[in-house]
Design a protein around this motif. Structure first.
Motif, PDB file in Angstrom:
ATOM      1  N   HIS A   1      34.489  21.666 -11.899  1.00  0.00           N
ATOM      2  CA  HIS A   1      36.013  22.032 -11.957  1.00  0.00           C
ATOM      3  C   HIS A   1      36.007  23.648 -11.639  1.00  0.00           C
ATOM      4  O   HIS A   1      35.292  24.463 -11.926  1.00  0.00           O
ATOM      5  CB  HIS A   1      36.342  21.932 -13.165  1.00  0.00           C
ATOM      6  N   ARG A   2      37.247  23.941 -10.821  1.00  0.00           N
ATOM      7  CA  ARG A   2      37.457  24.986 -10.726  1.00  0.00           C
ATOM      8  C   ARG A   2      38.689  25.305 -11.751  1.00  0.00           C
ATOM      9  O   ARG A   2      39.379  24.299 -12.155  1.00  0.00           O
ATOM     10  CB  ARG A   2      38.012  25.382  -9.416  1.00  0.00           C
TER      11      ARG A   2
ATOM     12  N   GLY B   1      42.260  27.244 -12.654  1.00  0.00           N
ATOM     13  CA  GLY B   1      43.285  28.127 -12.430  1.00  0.00           C
ATOM     14  C   GLY B   1      44.319  28.259 -13.447  1.00  0.00           C
ATOM     15  O   GLY B   1      44.142  27.645 -14.509  1.00  0.00           O
TER      16      GLY B   1
ATOM     17  N   VAL C   1      42.913  31.769  -9.348  1.00  0.00           N
ATOM     18  CA  VAL C   1      41.919  31.009  -9.814  1.00  0.00           C
ATOM     19  C   VAL C   1      41.330  32.027 -10.855  1.00  0.00           C
ATOM     20  O   VAL C   1      41.174  33.079 -10.241  1.00  0.00           O
ATOM     21  CB  VAL C   1      41.011  30.471  -8.544  1.00  0.00           C
TER      22      VAL C   1
ATOM     23  N   GLN D   1      44.887  18.711 -15.515  1.00  0.00           N
ATOM     24  CA  GLN D   1      43.536  18.167 -14.576  1.00  0.00           C
ATOM     25  C   GLN D   1      43.981  17.344 -13.614  1.00  0.00           C
ATOM     26  O   GLN D   1      44.590  16.358 -13.359  1.00  0.00           O
ATOM     27  CB  GLN D   1      42.648  17.408 -15.772  1.00  0.00           C
TER      28      GLN D   1
ATOM     29  N   THR E   1      40.777  18.243  -5.463  1.00  0.00           N
ATOM     30  CA  THR E   1      41.817  19.120  -4.860  1.00  0.00           C
ATOM     31  C   THR E   1      41.079  20.083  -3.924  1.00  0.00           C
ATOM     32  O   THR E   1      41.623  20.755  -3.340  1.00  0.00           O
ATOM     33  CB  THR E   1      42.035  20.035  -5.936  1.00  0.00           C
TER      34      THR E   1
ATOM     35  N   LYS F   1      35.488  18.361  -5.576  1.00  0.00           N
ATOM     36  CA  LYS F   1      35.678  18.939  -6.858  1.00  0.00           C
ATOM     37  C   LYS F   1      37.179  18.832  -7.399  1.00  0.00           C
ATOM     38  O   LYS F   1      38.146  18.468  -7.056  1.00  0.00           O
ATOM     39  CB  LYS F   1      35.700  20.406  -6.753  1.00  0.00           C
ATOM     40  N   SER F   2      37.154  18.853  -8.802  1.00  0.00           N
ATOM     41  CA  SER F   2      38.486  18.777  -9.446  1.00  0.00           C
ATOM     42  C   SER F   2      38.915  20.128 -10.071  1.00  0.00           C
ATOM     43  O   SER F   2      38.281  21.104  -9.883  1.00  0.00           O
ATOM     44  CB  SER F   2      38.009  18.105 -10.943  1.00  0.00           C
ATOM     45  N   ASP F   3      39.887  20.194 -10.672  1.00  0.00           N
ATOM     46  CA  ASP F   3      40.612  21.386 -11.081  1.00  0.00           C
ATOM     47  C   ASP F   3      41.362  21.440 -12.479  1.00  0.00           C
ATOM     48  O   ASP F   3      42.089  20.157 -12.884  1.00  0.00           O
ATOM     49  CB  ASP F   3      41.868  21.483  -9.975  1.00  0.00           C
TER      50      ASP F   3
ATOM     51  N   PHE G   1      44.386  23.544 -14.297  1.00  0.00           N
ATOM     52  CA  PHE G   1      45.237  24.315 -14.103  1.00  0.00           C
ATOM     53  C   PHE G   1      45.881  24.631 -15.763  1.00  0.00           C
ATOM     54  O   PHE G   1      46.375  23.739 -16.314  1.00  0.00           O
ATOM     55  CB  PHE G   1      46.247  23.823 -13.200  1.00  0.00           C
TER      56      PHE G   1
ATOM     57  N   ALA H   1      33.476  25.636  -7.585  1.00  0.00           N
ATOM     58  CA  ALA H   1      33.422  25.390  -8.954  1.00  0.00           C
ATOM     59  C   ALA H   1      32.653  26.018 -10.011  1.00  0.00           C
ATOM     60  O   ALA H   1      31.585  26.490  -9.633  1.00  0.00           O
ATOM     61  CB  ALA H   1      33.235  23.711  -9.030  1.00  0.00           C
TER      62      ALA H   1
END
Lengths: 281, 281
Positions: A103-104, A106, A140, A173, A177, A181-183, A185, B101
């Motif tokens: 995950h990133r 944000g 981010v 979630q 994106t 990978k997932s995100d 926020f 990520a």
């Protein structure tokens, strides 16, 4: 360190990890052919020693060795700008190696002043470019940065406003994106400490200077944007922000937590108000 | 698609991204020398076109091309088991490429039955091995998995109990937990649907079969463990779980949100009860 010679072929220097595996960090240039021979001899030894995972960290200046490692059956685990980590599993059982980061993170900042004006920006790049949509400052978080610090930093960079982190109002979630990978926020509530919008060029990266327009916008005007009916995420976020001011909505506030396993402090975000209220009778 | 020929050298096929850059995905084997020539010619064209970021996705079977790409000034952006992504920034300004990520996402499940017994496990590996500590079922969410689904899956795998996801009670962010990466750990409240603890070997990976002991444990007994005084994270989590049952503590529940930019649905987690209550008068 496990190191040494096996006949004419030198073994790769390795350190043991906590899970029955070994880690090799290549620190000197090697001929790809010699490297392959050393790797094969080392794998032989590690197999004999019942080692499990084998990690090889290759700095980018030795990118000529990546192919040699892959040819021995290794696969990519992760990469950062300056290196790639390859991995191999010796046992015949399914591997139990930890997964890569997925995950990133944000942050978006809901910042309202006493005049019921909300701090908004227009982006000159990205999905909303040219749309005229005014949106919350977002960004981010950096590697190793607390999300609360990331929210404060993004607001400062995009608008010049100093603000204090109060709580996480909500989070989303989403998947795929950015490549696979997932995100995550996090919508954060911040209280403004300064009010003059003046982005100091010295405080932000040169490349970012022209990316943003910003203003304090009456919340009613913000909510009336037509995008709100198309993007229910934006609508929810505004509703939650308003509910904070109008209904005493409770988000999650950070409390410091420690661990017997580490000196590092981290933050647990929870509904402090509900937690600290008296039990229901 | 930008593609074509420049004299004798074929250009790499590329698609444009939303940020003024191009993405190349290598799908056929190429001789490293030919690849270098094509890449140089393509970079020339993209420079002329004022492109910004250049992404090259190399499947692991073409690991022999990694070195060629690095030699043209690219660096590693990220890697997954089956590919590596390299990136280059054409403008002379500082790059604004998105970061890799940074976080893995973990879940812990607070599952209590009507007898005020909580579902707990003992791990045979990891930090608590051999300590006798009973803890919540925890695990790492898979790539692309919703955290709510991850919590349900982990409970099933570790204990055999079927459960329904209700809400996120709290979450913790911590750093440098795995190489330089960070971690977000979500404490989830689940309602048990089945009650017989019986881990089906067929339902879980062979490697995991012997990793866990589990039981329904009276919540008072769970809270009385001496570890609670040493690990304030565990104490907070228990307190929050109990507050849910004794004080009507509100966590964050998921609501589906869409976007005009994507067909994919994702979930926003928020304090639904507070959001939906009547305004304060």
């Amino acid at each position: 360190m496990l190191s040494g010679n096996l006949g004419e072929v030198s073994l790769l220097p390795a350190v043991e990890d906590d899970y029955g595996g070994v880690i090799v960090e290549v620190t000197d240039p090697m001929d790809p052919g010699d490297f392959s021979s050393s790797l094969r001899a080392s794998l032989s030894l590690w197999r004999h020693q019942n080692k499990k995972g084998v990690w090889i960290k290759l700095p980018i200046q030795y990118s000529n060795l990546v192919h040699s490692v892959v040819q021995e059956g290794f696969w990519y685990h992760h990469a950062e700008p300056t290196y790639i980590m390859l991995v191999y599993w010796i046992p015949s059982t399914k591997h139990t190696l930890p997964i890569n980061a997925t995950h990133r993170v944000g942050v978006g900042a809901f910042v309202m002043n006493d005049n019921k004006e909300i701090l908004v920006v227009q982006e000159k790049t990205g999905k909303f470019r040219g749309s005229g949509v005014w949106k919350l400052p977002t960004g981010v978080v950096d590697q190793g940065e607390d999300l609360s610090a990331g929210a404060i930093r993004e607001v400062k960079e995009e608008t010049g406003i100093d603000a204090e982190f109060l709580e996480v109002l909500a989070f989303r979630q989403s998947h795929r994106t950015f490549f696979d990978k997932s995100d995550l926020f996090f919508v954060c509530l911040l209280r403004p400490i300064s009010f003059d919008i003046s982005v100091q060029e010295s405080e932000i990266e040169a490349a970012r200077v022209d990316l943003f327009l910003c203003q304090w916008m009456p919340i009613d005007e913000y909510m009336a944007q037509s995008v709100m009916s198309k993007q229910n995420l934006m609508k929810y976020i505004s509703d939650v922000g308003l509910a904070k001011f109008e209904k005493g909505y409770n988000g999650f506030t950070p409390v410091g937590v420690g661990s017997v396993f580490s000196d590092r402090k981290s933050y647990l975000y929870l509904n402090s108000k509900d937690l600290n209220q008296a039990p229901e009778s």
